[in-house]
Structure formats: C-alpha cells, structure tokens
Design an enzyme around this catalytic site. Structure first.
Site, short mmCIF file in Angstrom:
data_model
loop_
_atom_site.label_atom_id
_atom_site.label_comp_id
_atom_site.label_asym_id
_atom_site.label_seq_id
_atom_site.Cartn_x
_atom_site.Cartn_y
_atom_site.Cartn_z
N GLU A 164 -0.35 -1.08 6.01
CA GLU A 164 0.78 -0.54 6.78
C GLU A 164 0.64 0.95 7.00
O GLU A 164 0.97 1.46 8.08
CB GLU A 164 2.09 -0.86 6.07
CG GLU A 164 3.34 -0.59 6.90
CD GLU A 164 3.87 0.83 6.80
OE1 GLU A 164 4.77 1.20 7.59
OE2 GLU A 164 3.39 1.60 5.94
N ASP B 93 0.83 -1.20 0.00
CA ASP B 93 0.00 0.00 0.00
C ASP B 93 0.87 1.25 0.00
O ASP B 93 1.98 1.28 0.55
CB ASP B 93 -0.97 0.00 1.18
CG ASP B 93 -0.31 -0.15 2.55
OD1 ASP B 93 0.59 -1.00 2.68
OD2 ASP B 93 -0.68 0.59 3.48
#
Length: 438
Positions: A179, A114
C-alpha cells in the site's frame, strides 16, 4: 440501546488490555515496505502469519499467498493498482472468510500491514518496533498507519465470537502489502475475487467515517541547465551558459504556487467533505554536482491530488496529468531559456481514488453504529490516498475508511494512537458487524 448492544460494548471495554496487546504484537513485526519493490520487508510475512493464526483460531478459513506481480501487470496494465517492477516473494496477502448462517449481508474488513521506514533512530524516543504503552497511548511504527485499525478489526470479530452473536452474513478479511508504494497488493486482493456487500478500510480517521479519498499522482520534473563555475560571471542567459538549474527550479516552484492558487477557487478541485482543494505538493528536490559549480540539472518530485470526479476513462488521473503538463509547458514558455529547453515530466505513480455516496445504505448503517458506540457520526474526506479505490472498483465492494488515530501522525517519528481511540473504534466496528451481517 438494545441488550445486545450493551453486551457488545461491555465486552469491548473489558477487552481493553487485549486490544492494546494485539496492537503491540503487530508493531513488533518490522513489516517495512522496501524502496525496491522486488524485496520483501523484514516482517511482512511474519505479520500476516500472525494474523492468519488469530483468524483461524476464531473459525476463519484463510488464504495466504504471494501475488504474481508480472501476471497482474500483464492483466491490468494501465489500470488502477498495476505498477511495473513488483514481485511479491516473501510479501504475502492474507484473505479469510468467517461463514455466516446464510441470508445476510457480507462485510469486508481490510487494510495493509506494510509500514514506512522509521527514519533516523535519534528522532525516536523509543525503539520504533518495540511498542511503548504509556500516557494513555500506544507508540511505535505503524501504531496509527495502520496497525491500530487492524487490531480493532481483529478484536471486534473476536469479541462477537466470544459473545456468540449470531451473524447471517459472512465476515471477509483482507490484509495486503504494497500500500505504501502504490497499492498492487489491493489489486491482487480484488483480482483474487475477495469482495463483499460492503467494506471497512481501517485507515486512521479519528474514528470518523471517510467515504472518499484523494487520488495521487507522483511526477519527476527535470530541468536541464548548463553547469559552470559558480563564482564567475555567466557569459549569457542562453545556451552559451552557464545556466543555473537551481534558478530554473525556483521558477518552476513559483509556477506550482500559481496553479495551486488557481485550484483554490476551482470547483472541480473541491469536495464538500475535503478540508482543502486538490493541490500540487513538491516533496523532493535534487540539484547540483559540486559546491563550486552551478547546477547543471535539477529534479523536483511532486505529489498531485485529484478527486474521483476527475478520473479518466481508465479510472485514473489522466485528465489531471495533462492539465499539469500544460501548466508546466506554459511556465517554460514564459522564460527564454526554458522555451528552448523545456522541462521534462516523468510520471512515477498514479494511485486511484473512490467515493461511496453519503446516502449509501452502508454509510447510514455505520453512522448508526458509531452513534450507538458513543461517537459522533461524522463524515469526512480522506485527504491522503488510501487503498479504497480497488475494493470499490474492481472488487465491487462499497468501502469506506474508518479507523483510530490522527492521520497527521502517520509516517512521523514517535507515531502513537490513544487507547481510548482504539477501544471506541473496536466498539463501533463490532456494532457495525453485528448490525450489517445480521
């Protein structure tokens, strides 16, 4: 340098264009983490599917799954990585294993797919999701944080496979989502039983070894004033008002400055590998209702750092939360209005931290491999938070940060990573795998 080292280094150098192409491929997936954690980013699944196909091509068995956010929260509430409101439909994790011949040590290669949103398009010189290669660098969202590191790990394994370098231990892969908003993807990976004898998290460190990272706390500090006409003389400083919440905000910010100065000289807040002691960083301010009205309410969002040595009994920042709350209460006691109407603190996030001892066998092995790769075997502290706490804790895998690029460029427009950094990182990771897993 051994003959095997020379072969690996030569093969990595010869794969420079493939390393760049791999990173460019990854950048093209707009794997943006969404503010609403129930929504999938537009390219998260596609990015993981691309990595899955590449891994399977070189012999990995893989596992692609959408974690169960509510079940994880129920199992780990109050523990690192457990955050409410997460669902993972369309936001898969990817794990994989390349089996060794047996009798060797295993190594986890991990990171997140991400990326943060690119921000205003006019701040970019190019399309953030159309990689630009030039001036010795690759530019695009995620080039530094952290698709550059993912490309290096993937290419390191591919080069070793092409050279038929024998490995006794398993190479384990783990790429996660979430994350950038707290790390529940890493919790799901550890809960899945993905672990190894050691691990590399390829966050950008400028190709230095970072065996420690900060924990972070996010909090919203709410200051209630009393709205009123901005252009008229107030009746009083007290509850007859109006009381300007922006003025209260200034007092609270001054209070954070006072605590930061104190922490500069507090040995509990410092670590020999960290450039700076822990600090409280105001990152967002929201105040005011109308251009001609005094603000009736102000909110300050703060980012608070803490060290592994400060973790509470749950492996989180509870001790530091209480320290910050006590200081905010003291700031309020110094003001007659805030004494009667104290600030409220709402904790938003607690992302844990970890440390692998500098004398750990894997740290020594990585230092040896980086030296043979032509890099200084430097140890540094990771000032930002990374996912390393979860593989180190629940995953029982001593994991260090090591990756290409300057962390200061993470989240910036025109994010870019030097090609030389990518090649050097790939050399070092390939040599580490060949040594550790042998």
């Amino acid at each position: 340098m051994t003959d095997q080292d020379a072969r690996i280094i030569a093969a990595v150098e010869g794969a420079t264009d493939r390393i760049v192409t791999t990173l460019a491929d990854l950048i093209r997936f707009p794997s943006i983490v969404m503010t609403d954690p129930t929504q999938a980013g537009p390219g998260e699944r596609q990015c993981q599917e691309y990595l899955k196909e590449r891994l399977e091509r070189i012999g990995f068995t893989t596992d692609l799954w959408d974690p169960d956010g509510p079940a994880l929260l129920a199992a780990y509430r109050g523990r690192p990585g457990a955050h409410p409101g997460r669902t993972f439909e369309g936001r898969p994790n990817l794990a994989g294993t390349l089996r060794g011949q047996g009798g060797g040590r295993s190594l986890l290669l991990t990171g997140h797919v991400d990326v943060v949103p690119p921000g205003p398009p006019e701040h970019w010189h190019t399309d953030p999701f159309e990689p630009a290669v030039g001036n010795g660098a690759v530019q695009g969202r995620g080039a530094v944080d952290m698709k550059g590191g993912l490309a290096c790990m993937l290419m390191a394994i591919e080069v070793l496979r092409e050279l038929d370098i024998p490995l006794r231990g398993d190479v384990v892969w783990g790429t996660v989502v979430d994350e950038e908003i707290g790390g529940m993807g890493a919790l799901a990976l550890a809960d899945r039983g993905i672990r190894a004898d050691a691990g590399i998290l390829a966050e950008p460190t400028g190709n230095a070894i970072a065996p420690i990272c900060h924990g972070i706390l996010w909090a919203r500090v709410i200051l209630d004033g009393i709205g009123g006409h901005a252009e008229l003389k107030p009746n009083s400083w007290d509850a007859t008002g109006p009381v300007d919440a922006i003025g209260l905000c200034r007092q609270m910010l001054d209070g954070f400055d006072i605590l930061n100065r104190r922490w500069l000289f507090d040995p509990r807040k410092a670590h020999p590998l960290m450039e700076l002691p822990c600090q409280i960083i105001p990152t967002q301010i929201k105040a005011g209702e109308h251009p001609a009205s005094m603000a009736g309410r102000a909110e300050i969002v703060i980012d608070v750092q803490y060290l592994p040595s400060e973790k509470d009994e749950f492996g989180l920042g509870g001790h530091v939360k209480r320290e910050v709350e006590a200081h905010i209460a003291a700031v309020c006691q110094a003001d007659p209005y805030l004494r009667q109407h104290p600030a409220r603190v709402e904790w938003i996030l607690d992302a844990d931290c970890a440390e692998v001892p500098a004398d750990h066998a894997f740290v020594a092995a990585m230092q040896d491999a980086t030296l043979r790769a032509g890099l200084p075997p430097r140890l540094i502290g990771m000032g930002a938070h990374t996912d390393m706490g979860l593989p180190n804790g629940l995953g029982r895998t001593p994991t260090v940060n090591f990756g290409p690029g300057d962390m200061a460029l993470a989240h910036q427009p025109n994010e870019r990573v030097p090609v030389d950094d990518l090649v050097a990182c790939t050399r070092a990771i390939a040599l580490t795998i060949a040594q550790w897993c042998a």
